[in-house]
Write a protein that holds these residues in place. Sequence first.
Motif, PDB file in Angstrom:
ATOM      1  N   PRO B  25       1.153  -1.273  -0.135  1.00  0.00           N
ATOM      2  CA  PRO B  25       0.022   0.075   0.102  1.00  0.00           C
ATOM      3  C   PRO B  25       0.530   1.418  -0.197  1.00  0.00           C
ATOM      4  CG  PRO B  25      -0.101  -1.197   2.091  1.00  0.00           C
ATOM      5  CD  PRO B  25       0.494  -1.894   1.454  1.00  0.00           C
ATOM      6  N   GLY B  26       0.653   2.558  -0.687  1.00  0.00           N
ATOM      7  CA  GLY B  26       1.312   3.497  -0.709  1.00  0.00           C
ATOM      8  C   GLY B  26       2.423   3.260  -1.602  1.00  0.00           C
ATOM      9  N   ILE B  27       2.427   2.241  -2.680  1.00  0.00           N
ATOM     10  CA  ILE B  27       3.572   2.142  -4.198  1.00  0.00           C
ATOM     11  C   ILE B  27       2.687   2.132  -5.401  1.00  0.00           C
ATOM     12  CG2 ILE B  27       5.230   0.746  -5.293  1.00  0.00           C
ATOM     13  CD1 ILE B  27       6.051   2.086  -2.378  1.00  0.00           C
ATOM     14  N   LEU B  28       2.423   2.715  -6.235  1.00  0.00           N
ATOM     15  CA  LEU B  28       1.956   3.046  -7.136  1.00  0.00           C
ATOM     16  C   LEU B  28       1.862   2.042  -8.381  1.00  0.00           C
ATOM     17  CD1 LEU B  28       0.511   5.207  -9.656  1.00  0.00           C
ATOM     18  CD2 LEU B  28       3.002   5.910 -10.716  1.00  0.00           C
ATOM     19  N   GLN B  29       1.043   0.936  -7.864  1.00  0.00           N
ATOM     20  CA  GLN B  29       0.405  -0.024  -9.312  1.00  0.00           C
ATOM     21  C   GLN B  29       0.684   0.126 -10.803  1.00  0.00           C
ATOM     22  OE1 GLN B  29      -1.278  -3.773  -7.915  1.00  0.00           O
ATOM     23  NE2 GLN B  29      -0.393  -2.954  -5.514  1.00  0.00           N
ATOM     24  N   ALA B  30       0.733  -0.323 -11.563  1.00  0.00           N
ATOM     25  CA  ALA B  30       0.698   0.049 -12.864  1.00  0.00           C
ATOM     26  C   ALA B  30       0.558  -0.756 -13.857  1.00  0.00           C
ATOM     27  CB  ALA B  30       2.159   0.504 -13.760  1.00  0.00           C
ATOM     28  N   ASN B  31      -0.582  -0.941 -14.829  1.00  0.00           N
ATOM     29  CA  ASN B  31      -1.017  -1.847 -16.034  1.00  0.00           C
ATOM     30  C   ASN B  31       0.069  -1.233 -17.259  1.00  0.00           C
ATOM     31  OD1 ASN B  31      -4.203  -1.986 -15.676  1.00  0.00           O
ATOM     32  ND2 ASN B  31      -3.799   0.043 -15.712  1.00  0.00           N
ATOM     33  N   LEU B  32       0.261  -3.110 -17.753  1.00  0.00           N
ATOM     34  CA  LEU B  32       1.636  -2.881 -18.497  1.00  0.00           C
ATOM     35  C   LEU B  32       0.660  -3.205 -20.280  1.00  0.00           C
ATOM     36  CD1 LEU B  32       4.603  -3.483 -19.135  1.00  0.00           C
ATOM     37  CD2 LEU B  32       4.442  -5.505 -18.341  1.00  0.00           C
ATOM     38  N   VAL B  33       1.625  -2.754 -21.006  1.00  0.00           N
ATOM     39  CA  VAL B  33       1.557  -3.494 -22.470  1.00  0.00           C
ATOM     40  C   VAL B  33       2.702  -3.205 -22.643  1.00  0.00           C
ATOM     41  CG1 VAL B  33       0.192  -2.580 -24.991  1.00  0.00           C
ATOM     42  CG2 VAL B  33      -1.161  -2.221 -22.464  1.00  0.00           C
ATOM     43  N   VAL B  34       2.930  -4.284 -23.900  1.00  0.00           N
ATOM     44  CA  VAL B  34       4.558  -4.346 -24.453  1.00  0.00           C
ATOM     45  C   VAL B  34       3.819  -4.633 -25.742  1.00  0.00           C
ATOM     46  CG1 VAL B  34       6.499  -5.683 -24.329  1.00  0.00           C
ATOM     47  CG2 VAL B  34       5.451  -5.393 -22.184  1.00  0.00           C
ATOM     48  N   LEU B  35       4.573  -3.878 -26.932  1.00  0.00           N
ATOM     49  CA  LEU B  35       4.134  -4.222 -27.792  1.00  0.00           C
ATOM     50  C   LEU B  35       5.645  -4.267 -28.653  1.00  0.00           C
ATOM     51  CD1 LEU B  35       1.538  -1.633 -28.357  1.00  0.00           C
ATOM     52  CD2 LEU B  35       1.541  -4.261 -29.178  1.00  0.00           C
ATOM     53  N   PRO B  36       6.051  -4.431 -29.892  1.00  0.00           N
ATOM     54  CA  PRO B  36       6.786  -4.350 -30.476  1.00  0.00           C
ATOM     55  C   PRO B  36       6.968  -3.458 -31.756  1.00  0.00           C
ATOM     56  CG  PRO B  36       5.792  -5.756 -31.868  1.00  0.00           C
ATOM     57  CD  PRO B  36       5.115  -5.436 -30.648  1.00  0.00           C
ATOM     58  N   LYS B  37       8.546  -2.504 -30.961  1.00  0.00           N
ATOM     59  CA  LYS B  37       8.624  -1.041 -31.524  1.00  0.00           C
ATOM     60  C   LYS B  37       8.039  -0.478 -33.286  1.00  0.00           C
ATOM     61  CE  LYS B  37      11.470   2.743 -32.143  1.00  0.00           C
ATOM     62  NZ  LYS B  37      10.592   3.313 -33.320  1.00  0.00           N
ATOM     63  N   ARG B  38       7.694  -1.620 -34.532  1.00  0.00           N
ATOM     64  CA  ARG B  38       6.946  -0.962 -34.850  1.00  0.00           C
ATOM     65  C   ARG B  38       5.264  -0.495 -35.142  1.00  0.00           C
ATOM     66  NH1 ARG B  38       7.384  -5.776 -34.884  1.00  0.00           N
ATOM     67  NH2 ARG B  38       5.670  -7.747 -35.257  1.00  0.00           N
ATOM     68  N   TYR B  39       4.482  -1.066 -33.598  1.00  0.00           N
ATOM     69  CA  TYR B  39       3.711  -0.502 -33.463  1.00  0.00           C
ATOM     70  C   TYR B  39       3.789   0.593 -32.354  1.00  0.00           C
ATOM     71  CZ  TYR B  39       1.963  -4.921 -34.742  1.00  0.00           C
ATOM     72  OH  TYR B  39       1.653  -6.449 -36.061  1.00  0.00           O
ATOM     73  N   ALA B  40       5.073   1.204 -31.977  1.00  0.00           N
ATOM     74  CA  ALA B  40       5.089   1.403 -31.012  1.00  0.00           C
ATOM     75  C   ALA B  40       4.336   3.138 -30.752  1.00  0.00           C
ATOM     76  CB  ALA B  40       6.362   1.531 -29.961  1.00  0.00           C
ATOM     77  N   TYR B  41       4.812   3.766 -31.785  1.00  0.00           N
ATOM     78  CA  TYR B  41       4.341   4.837 -32.357  1.00  0.00           C
ATOM     79  C   TYR B  41       3.347   4.739 -32.265  1.00  0.00           C
ATOM     80  CZ  TYR B  41       3.577   9.496 -34.603  1.00  0.00           C
ATOM     81  OH  TYR B  41       3.012  10.640 -34.814  1.00  0.00           O
ATOM     82  N   ASP B  42       2.174   4.074 -32.843  1.00  0.00           N
ATOM     83  CA  ASP B  42       0.612   4.020 -33.115  1.00  0.00           C
ATOM     84  C   ASP B  42       0.107   4.487 -31.583  1.00  0.00           C
ATOM     85  OD1 ASP B  42       0.545   4.852 -35.749  1.00  0.00           O
ATOM     86  OD2 ASP B  42      -0.277   3.013 -36.203  1.00  0.00           O
TER      87      ASP B  42
END
Lengths: 272, 272
Positions: B25-42
Motif C-alpha cells: 500500500p502506498g506504492i504506485l501500481q501500473a498496467n503493462l502493455v508490451v508491443l514491438p517497436k513497429r507498433y509503438a508510435y501508433d
Amino acid sequence: MNSLEEIRRAIRSGEWTRPTAGLAPGILQANLVVLPKRYAYDFLLFCVRNPKPCPLIEVTDPGSPVPVKTAPKADLRTDVPRYRIYRNGELAREAFDITEEWTEDAVSFLIGCSFTFDALLLNAGIPVRHVEEGVNVPMYRTPIPCEPAGMFRGPLVVSMRPLSPANLIRATEITSRYPEIHGGPVHVGDPAAIGIRDLDQPDYGDPVPIREGEIPVFWACGVTPQAVAMESRPDWMITHAPGHMLITDTPLFWEQGGADSHAFSLTDKNGP
Amino acid sequence: MNSLEEIRRAIRSGEWTRPTAGLAPGILQANLVVLPKRYAYDFLLFCVRNPKPCPLIEVTDPGSPVPVKTAPKADLRTDVPRYRIYRNGELAREAFDITEEWTEDAVSFLIGCSFTFDALLLNAGIPVRHVEEGVNVPMYRTPIPCEPAGMFRGPLVVSMRPLSPANLIRATEITSRYPEIHGGPVHVGDPAAIGIRDLDQPDYGDPVPIREGEIPVFWACGVTPQAVAMESRPDWMITHAPGHMLITDTPLFWEQGGADSHAFSLTDKNGP
C-alpha cells in the motif's frame, strides 16, 4: 482585424507576417514542430517524457495539415505567419507558406505557448515584468538535461519572471493548473542552483530588472523543443519562426481547471 | 511479506502469482502493455490522444526491461505476477515470466492503475461500494469511440462507483488532481447518456447495489488500452493479467497535487 476569421485570412493570404502576441486574445496559440514520420516516434516520446518544456496540445496524422482537435479550420501549411525550414539542424530559410515543402509523411506537433501563460498571470492581477517593460521574456539555457528519447536530447530552457512572495505563491497556484502551457514553476530563487550564472545575460529574449524583495521564478520554456530538435539535427524540420505562432480555433480556457485539459469531453466530442 | 523488496522477490521467483490488490500500500501500481517497436508510435499516440483511459506513467526504450523512472529496480520480464501473451489479438497463453518471449525491440508502456484510485477515495473517507461489498469494480464498454491513432481504435471502457451528492463532489475534486490515474469522472448520472443499458450487467467486474439518493459516477478505465490493443490485433503483444499489476518503486503520492505528477523534479533528478 478583430475576428479569428479575419486574422486567419490575413495570415493565410500573407498579409500578416508579424508576431502573433496580442492577436486573438482568449484563443490558444501554439508552437509548431513539423518532422517526417521517421522521427515522429522519438520526438513524441521526448515530449511525453518532458511535459513541462514540451506540453503537447495535438499531434496530427502523417500528411494531414489539419489539427482536427484544436484548430479544425486551420491549414498548417499556410496559417502560421512565418515559418523556419531547417536542414540537418541548420536554418535553411524562412517562408510564409510551406505548401511546396509539405510531404505525405509530415507529422505536426503543436506545443503549448507561453503567450497564453502571461495572459493568465495578468488576468489574475499579477504584474509581469517583461510586459511592463515592453520587452521579450528573459530565457536561459540551463545545464539541466531533458530526459532523452531516441535521437532527441538537449538542455532545459527556462523563462524567468521576478515576483513578490505573495505573487509567487499565487502564480504557482494558477500556473500549476495549466500543464498544457508549462504548468507550475521548475525553480524559485537562486539562479546558480539551476546553473544560471548571470540573470542579466539571458540566452534568449531580454534582461529585466528585479526589484527589492522580489524572487526570480523559473518556468520550463517552449523554446526547449525547438532547441532540442535543432541540436539533434534531423535532416528536415519545419517550425514556426519565434513569436509567429499558430493561432488555434480553441478558446484559452476551454476546460476549466487545466489539470484535465487534455481529456476529451464526452458531451462535446464523444457524446451520444 | 511486507517490504517492497520482499514482495518483488516473491513475485520474481514465481512464489506470488496472485493479484496485487492490497500489496505494498502506498506504492504506485501500473498496467503493462508490451508491443514491438513497429507498433509503438501508433500506441504512444493513442495514449497521448486518450489520456483519461490511458494515462501514461512511463515508456521504456526498445529492448530495455527496466522502467528507469518509476521502477528502476524492477525487471519487466519477471516482476509482474502473471502475464498474458497475445498473438493477432487472441490470447495465446498466460505466463509467470516472459524472459523467453522478450525481444530487442520490445517497448513497454506503463499505464496508471485504478487500484491506487480507490485508495485515494478511501483515504478521504469516501466509501467505495465494491470495496465494501468485497467484489471487483463494475466496468462497462460504452459505444463512445476513443480517438483513434494509426492502427489503434476502440471504445471507451468506464468503471462506476455509486456516490452520494456530497461524496460525488469531493471525489471529483480529489480524482481531478490525479490525471495519471484517470483524473476526474467522464460522466455522472444517467447511464443511457453514455450508452450503458443496464448497470446490473457490467461487461467486466461485478454489479454493485446503488442505494437511494446515490448517483452513479463513471471514470475512464484502464481496461480500455488492453481492450483497444486486442481489437487492433497486433501480431504480438504482452500485457499483465487483469489484477496482476506491476508494483513500481514509486510512492503513490510522489508529487503532491497530481496535476504536475509527470513533471520531472529538478531537485530529485535533474538538479546540479
